[in-house]
Design an enzyme around this catalytic site. Structure first.
Site, PDB file in Angstrom:
ATOM      1  N   GLN A 112      -1.600   4.404   4.907  1.00  0.00           N
ATOM      2  CA  GLN A 112      -2.628   3.790   4.047  1.00  0.00           C
ATOM      3  C   GLN A 112      -3.835   4.731   4.109  1.00  0.00           C
ATOM      4  O   GLN A 112      -4.568   4.729   5.097  1.00  0.00           O
ATOM      5  CB  GLN A 112      -2.982   2.379   4.537  1.00  0.00           C
ATOM      6  N   TYR A 166     -15.643  -5.592  -6.594  1.00  0.00           N
ATOM      7  CA  TYR A 166     -14.638  -6.218  -7.470  1.00  0.00           C
ATOM      8  C   TYR A 166     -15.304  -7.227  -8.400  1.00  0.00           C
ATOM      9  O   TYR A 166     -15.125  -7.195  -9.612  1.00  0.00           O
ATOM     10  CB  TYR A 166     -13.592  -6.977  -6.639  1.00  0.00           C
ATOM     11  N   HIS A 204      -3.101  -6.229 -11.179  1.00  0.00           N
ATOM     12  CA  HIS A 204      -4.223  -5.455 -10.649  1.00  0.00           C
ATOM     13  C   HIS A 204      -3.784  -4.022 -10.317  1.00  0.00           C
ATOM     14  O   HIS A 204      -4.401  -3.051 -10.768  1.00  0.00           O
ATOM     15  CB  HIS A 204      -4.785  -6.162  -9.414  1.00  0.00           C
ATOM     16  N   GLU A 205      -2.711  -3.910  -9.553  1.00  0.00           N
ATOM     17  CA  GLU A 205      -2.276  -2.557  -9.133  1.00  0.00           C
ATOM     18  C   GLU A 205      -1.787  -1.754 -10.332  1.00  0.00           C
ATOM     19  O   GLU A 205      -2.031  -0.544 -10.412  1.00  0.00           O
ATOM     20  CB  GLU A 205      -1.213  -2.641  -8.027  1.00  0.00           C
ATOM     21  N   MET A 253      -1.699  -1.870  -2.931  1.00  0.00           N
ATOM     22  CA  MET A 253      -2.342  -0.547  -2.939  1.00  0.00           C
ATOM     23  C   MET A 253      -1.662   0.279  -4.025  1.00  0.00           C
ATOM     24  O   MET A 253      -0.435   0.418  -4.024  1.00  0.00           O
ATOM     25  CB  MET A 253      -2.199   0.105  -1.551  1.00  0.00           C
TER      26      MET A 253
HETATM   27  N1  BES Z   1      -7.148  -0.166  -3.782  1.00  0.00           N
HETATM   28  C1  BES Z   1      -7.256  -1.514  -3.355  1.00  0.00           C
HETATM   29  C2  BES Z   1      -7.053  -1.696  -1.868  1.00  0.00           C
HETATM   30  C3  BES Z   1      -7.989  -0.878  -1.020  1.00  0.00           C
HETATM   31  C4  BES Z   1      -9.336  -0.783  -1.315  1.00  0.00           C
HETATM   32  C5  BES Z   1      -7.517  -0.235   0.094  1.00  0.00           C
HETATM   33  C6  BES Z   1     -10.180  -0.029  -0.516  1.00  0.00           C
HETATM   34  C7  BES Z   1      -8.355   0.506   0.893  1.00  0.00           C
HETATM   35  C8  BES Z   1      -9.699   0.619   0.589  1.00  0.00           C
HETATM   36  C9  BES Z   1      -6.285  -2.419  -4.111  1.00  0.00           C
HETATM   37  O1  BES Z   1      -6.111  -2.083  -5.448  1.00  0.00           O
HETATM   38  C10 BES Z   1      -6.867  -3.799  -4.103  1.00  0.00           C
HETATM   39  O2  BES Z   1      -7.924  -3.956  -4.651  1.00  0.00           O
HETATM   40  N2  BES Z   1      -6.166  -4.767  -3.519  1.00  0.00           N
HETATM   41  C11 BES Z   1      -6.604  -6.137  -3.479  1.00  0.00           C
HETATM   42  C12 BES Z   1      -5.817  -7.000  -4.436  1.00  0.00           C
HETATM   43  C13 BES Z   1      -6.507  -7.389  -5.681  1.00  0.00           C
HETATM   44  C14 BES Z   1      -5.721  -8.390  -6.504  1.00  0.00           C
HETATM   45  C15 BES Z   1      -7.957  -7.724  -5.623  1.00  0.00           C
HETATM   46  C16 BES Z   1      -6.352  -6.676  -2.085  1.00  0.00           C
HETATM   47  O3  BES Z   1      -5.531  -6.093  -1.374  1.00  0.00           O
HETATM   48  O4  BES Z   1      -6.984  -7.653  -1.724  1.00  0.00           O
HETATM   49 ZN    ZN Z   2      -7.902  -2.584  -6.554  1.00  0.00          ZN
END
Ligand code: BES
Ligand code: ZN
Length: 478
Positions: free
Chosen positions: A133, A382, A294-295, A269
């Protein structure tokens, strides 16, 4: 003058990495990756003699520049940034010149990017497992690199793993062959031809199986979970088609999904060609499929148009949440989109209550000088980000008008890394006939003030009212 990345020791103003050729051996016994990272680096200015890469808990064995041995010094370790690796080039580089810097390195068993599992910690109980990760600043704990999202590179990788395991990366699969050095091993090869920021480099090794769930989608998991996963994620192709209709062509070829062990630290991710997801999405009723939407959306916002530094992370996540909900809106109706967005506003309120309304990390654009991006991480980029976009949608003429902007924004900045000023300048130029409306936006309150935004978008409450009414009926009968 471009602002520096406070989360990295690299200086992309001096030189930039364009390509990585990674060769490495995955060793479960010592919990390490060992191999070479050959970086093709281009000088951005004249008389370049020195370059600095990010590393974190890496052992550096050797540095070779265009086949010549090079001097290097590993600097002192910073608490979360790791240690700068300073390389002295054996010759001077002129602006625009390329060199190949090949570094022989080894990761630490405590690498902050890698989770190693014993067989007992897997579903199958028979084989070990590894996943990476890298977002936000952990790629440097896998390999030496310019670990800043302002630099984009293509990559090719050759990964040696035990015969009984499968390796996958955030790239197209390019076949496997027996490891010529060890008969008990195989080498898996990967190619990523689209330039990506290095936080999108990803690797998984395990007893993985796959099932096809769409024309460009395989779902990968341990055998015990593949069928359940195939059922849960069956909407993937429909979502990809809607996303392409909203945002433009999908440039990555494959869109596979990988279901990880339960300790995967995120919901999902967006690793290119291979989204990583938590097994907790396997609810049985597809009720968490917004995470896939989202992804998928990151394939445009984040992976094509990328935040230049982690201070502008809202550009990645705010636009992605906005697109995620547009996909949900197409599948389940506009009322559903508003229901989700209203839930997001509530989530933002909860987060700001918890963090405090004067907390600097509640800024849309936080200052990350000496702040670990993982510590600043919250729902603010977000939900404040997507609320700003929904507010602008409503101000500037509605969903159809605003998707035109989003598509043009993606086309304008695809394959680039940008900051909020680039975004805002493009917004003003796209809506050049609506500058009077744009000037009504309290930009300072949205961008440079902690706490809740200055205005709340308008939400259609049909579905949330229905939920409240139902909950009240429950309260009354009890
Ligand atoms: N890219 C992010 C996860 C992330 C952000 C990993 C910052 C490391 C550092 C991923 O796209 C994400 O936002 N995941 C969210 C899900 C989403 C539906 C809001 C999560 O894992 O909560
Ligand atoms: Zn994201």
């Amino acid at each position: 003058m471009a602002e520096a990345d406070p989360s990295s020791f690299a200086s992309p103003g001096c030189c930039r990495t364009h390509h990585l050729h990674l060769r490495c051996r995955v060793d479960f016994a010592s919990r390490s990756l060992r191999g070479t990272a050959a970086l093709t680096v281009r000088a951005e200015r004249d008389s370049l003699r020195r370059l600095v890469l990010d590393t974190k808990d890496l052992t550096i064995h050797k540095v070779v520049v265009n086949k010549q041995d090079a001097q290097f010094v590993l600097g002192e370790r910073h608490s979360f940034k790791g240690a700068p690796l300073e390389i002295t080039l054996p010759f001077e580089l002129g602006k625009g010149q390329d060199v190949v810097v090949e570094i022989t390195f080894e990761t630490s068993p405590r690498s902050s990017a890698l989770q190693w599992f014993t067989p007992e910690q897997t579903s199958g109980k028979r084989h070990p497992f590894l996943f990476s990760q890298c977002q936000a600043t952990h790629c440097r704990a896998v390999l030496p690199c310019q670990d800043t999202p302002s630099v984009k590179l293509t990559y090719y990788a050759e990964i040696s793993v035990p015969n009984e395991l499968v390796a996958l990366m955030s790239a197209k699969r390019d076949g496997d062959l027996p490891d010529p050095e060890e008969s008990t091993r195989k080498i898996y090869r990967f190619i990523q031809n689209v330039p990506i920021p290095c936080y999108l480099i990803a690797l998984v090794v395990g007893a993985l199986e796959s099932r096809e769930i769409g024309p460009r989608t395989l779902v990968w998991a341990e055998k015990e979970l593949v069928d359940k996963s195939a059922h849960e994620f069956s909407e993937t192709e429909a979502m990809l088609k809607i996303a392409e209709d909203l945002a433009g062509p999908y440039v990555w070829g494959q869109y596979d999904l990988l279901v990880l062990p339960p300790s995967f630290p995120y919901g999902g991710m967006e690793n290119p060609c291979l989204t990583f997801v938590t097994p907790t999405l396997l609810a049985g009723d597809r009720s968490l499929s917004n995470v896939i939407a989202h992804e998928i959306s990151h394939s445009w916002t984040g992976n094509l148009v990328t935040n230049k530094t982690w201070e502008h992370f809202w550009l990645n996540e705010g636009h992605t949440v906005y697109l995620e909900r547009r996909i949900g809106g197409r599948l389940f109706g506009e009322q559903f989109r508003h229901f989700q967005a209203q839930g997001g506003w509530r989530e933002l309120q909860n987060t700001i209550n918890t963090l405090g309304s004067t907390n600097p990390v509640t800024h849309l654009i936080p200052n990350l000088k000496e702040v670990d991006p993982d510590v600043a991480y919250s729902s603010v980029p977000y939900e404040k980000g997507s609320a700003l976009l929904l507010y602008l949608e409503q101000l500037l003429g509605g969903p159809d008008v605003f998707i035109g902007f989003l598509r043009a924004y993606i086309q304008q900045f695809a394959y680039k890394s940008i900051d909020t000023e680039d975004w805002k300048n493009f917004l003003y130029s796209y809506f050049k006939d609506k500058v009077d409306l744009l000037n009504k936006v309290d930009w300072n309150a949205w961008m440079n003030t902690p706490g809740m935004p200055p205005v709340k978008p308008t939400y259609d409450s049909t579905l949330s009212n229905a939920c409240v009414a139902l909950s009240q009926r429950w309260v009354k009968v009890s």
